[in-house]
Design a protein around this motif. Structure first.
Motif, short mmCIF file in Angstrom:
data_model
loop_
_atom_site.label_atom_id
_atom_site.label_comp_id
_atom_site.label_asym_id
_atom_site.label_seq_id
_atom_site.Cartn_x
_atom_site.Cartn_y
_atom_site.Cartn_z
N ILE A 237 0.77 -1.26 -0.09
CA ILE A 237 0.01 0.15 0.15
C ILE A 237 0.93 1.40 0.13
O ILE A 237 0.56 2.24 -0.65
N ALA A 238 1.97 1.18 0.73
CA ALA A 238 3.00 2.54 0.80
C ALA A 238 3.55 2.57 -0.61
O ALA A 238 3.77 3.70 -0.95
N SER A 239 4.06 1.50 -1.23
CA SER A 239 4.71 1.63 -2.47
C SER A 239 3.65 2.22 -3.56
O SER A 239 4.14 3.10 -4.36
N VAL A 240 2.57 1.80 -3.62
CA VAL A 240 1.45 2.34 -4.66
C VAL A 240 1.03 3.91 -4.17
O VAL A 240 1.05 4.80 -5.07
N SER A 241 0.90 4.03 -2.93
CA SER A 241 0.78 5.42 -2.44
C SER A 241 1.65 6.58 -2.89
O SER A 241 1.59 7.57 -3.31
N ARG A 242 3.07 6.05 -2.75
CA ARG A 242 4.15 6.72 -3.05
C ARG A 242 4.25 7.04 -4.50
O ARG A 242 4.58 8.42 -4.95
N VAL A 243 4.06 6.33 -5.45
CA VAL A 243 3.92 6.33 -6.57
C VAL A 243 2.93 7.45 -7.05
O VAL A 243 2.90 8.15 -8.09
N LEU A 244 1.78 7.28 -6.43
CA LEU A 244 0.81 8.43 -6.63
C LEU A 244 0.99 9.97 -5.69
O LEU A 244 0.19 10.43 -5.63
N ASP A 245 2.07 9.94 -5.18
CA ASP A 245 2.69 11.28 -4.45
C ASP A 245 1.81 11.22 -3.38
O ASP A 245 1.35 12.28 -2.71
N ALA A 246 1.63 10.30 -2.50
CA ALA A 246 0.98 10.39 -1.21
C ALA A 246 1.91 9.35 -0.29
O ALA A 246 2.61 8.34 -0.57
N GLU A 247 2.13 10.11 0.99
CA GLU A 247 2.84 9.41 1.94
C GLU A 247 2.13 8.63 2.89
O GLU A 247 0.91 9.01 3.25
N THR A 248 2.66 7.57 3.35
CA THR A 248 1.94 6.60 4.12
C THR A 248 2.48 6.54 5.67
O THR A 248 3.44 6.65 5.90
N VAL A 249 1.58 6.89 6.55
CA VAL A 249 1.82 6.73 8.05
C VAL A 249 0.79 5.56 8.61
O VAL A 249 -0.30 5.81 8.62
N VAL A 250 1.57 4.75 9.34
CA VAL A 250 0.80 3.60 10.15
C VAL A 250 0.80 4.19 11.62
O VAL A 250 1.59 4.69 12.24
N VAL A 251 -0.44 4.40 12.33
CA VAL A 251 -0.80 4.86 13.50
C VAL A 251 -1.48 3.84 14.36
O VAL A 251 -1.82 2.78 13.76
N GLY A 252 -1.15 3.88 15.52
CA GLY A 252 -1.95 3.02 16.48
C GLY A 252 -1.18 1.74 16.89
O GLY A 252 -1.77 0.72 17.24
N MET A 253 0.05 1.50 16.32
CA MET A 253 0.74 0.27 16.53
C MET A 253 1.12 -0.07 17.95
O MET A 253 1.55 0.66 18.71
N ARG A 254 0.34 -1.09 18.58
CA ARG A 254 0.57 -1.55 19.97
C ARG A 254 2.10 -1.93 20.19
O ARG A 254 2.66 -2.60 18.99
N PRO A 255 2.66 -1.93 21.54
CA PRO A 255 4.02 -2.39 21.93
C PRO A 255 4.33 -3.78 21.40
O PRO A 255 5.13 -4.01 20.91
#
Length: 127
Positions: A66-84
């Protein structure tokens, strides 16, 4: 087949994964998100995984795709809420998430994305 909702928040899209991912759902999410980025011109994608108690190599690969495809479309990916425990599992599995930034919550993730937009606007003004 169920779909994962994609919400627009300003210049970003918010994806909240609250169910166990399987191949078909992951592929549908990637296609839906790609279409939504293109249609809206979104500059960022926030993926909230706070509801996931387990992240395995499949989820890691899906996030990377998803991040790779988003980057090609000029969108940055941020993953939030990762549990320890999830973070520890990713490290133990040796999974890296290249091209993906992380933040503790949606608010901090939005801050990261807004900084990117401010930097991009500054670059345009300097030209």
């Amino acid at each position: 087949m169920n779909r994962i909702p994609i919400l627009r928040l300003g210049k970003a899209l918010l994806v909240t994964i609250q169910v166990d991912m399987h191949d078909e759902l992951a592929l549908a999410l990637e296609q839906d998100l790609t279409q939504k980025i293109w249609a809206t011109g979104a500059r960022g994608v926030l993926i909230d995984i706070s509801a996931l108690e387990v992240v395995d190599s499949f989820i890691g690969r899906m996030l990377h795709a998803i991040a790779s495809v988003s980057r090609v479309l000029d969108a940055e990916t941020v993953v939030v809420g990762m549990r320890p425990a999830v973070a520890i599992t990713l490290v133990e599995l040796g999974l890296e998430l290249p091209g993906i930034r992380t933040a503790l919550d949606v608010e901090r993730g939005m801050t990261l994305l807004s900084r990117r937009d401010e930097e991009a606007e500054g670059d345009v003004e300097r030209r």
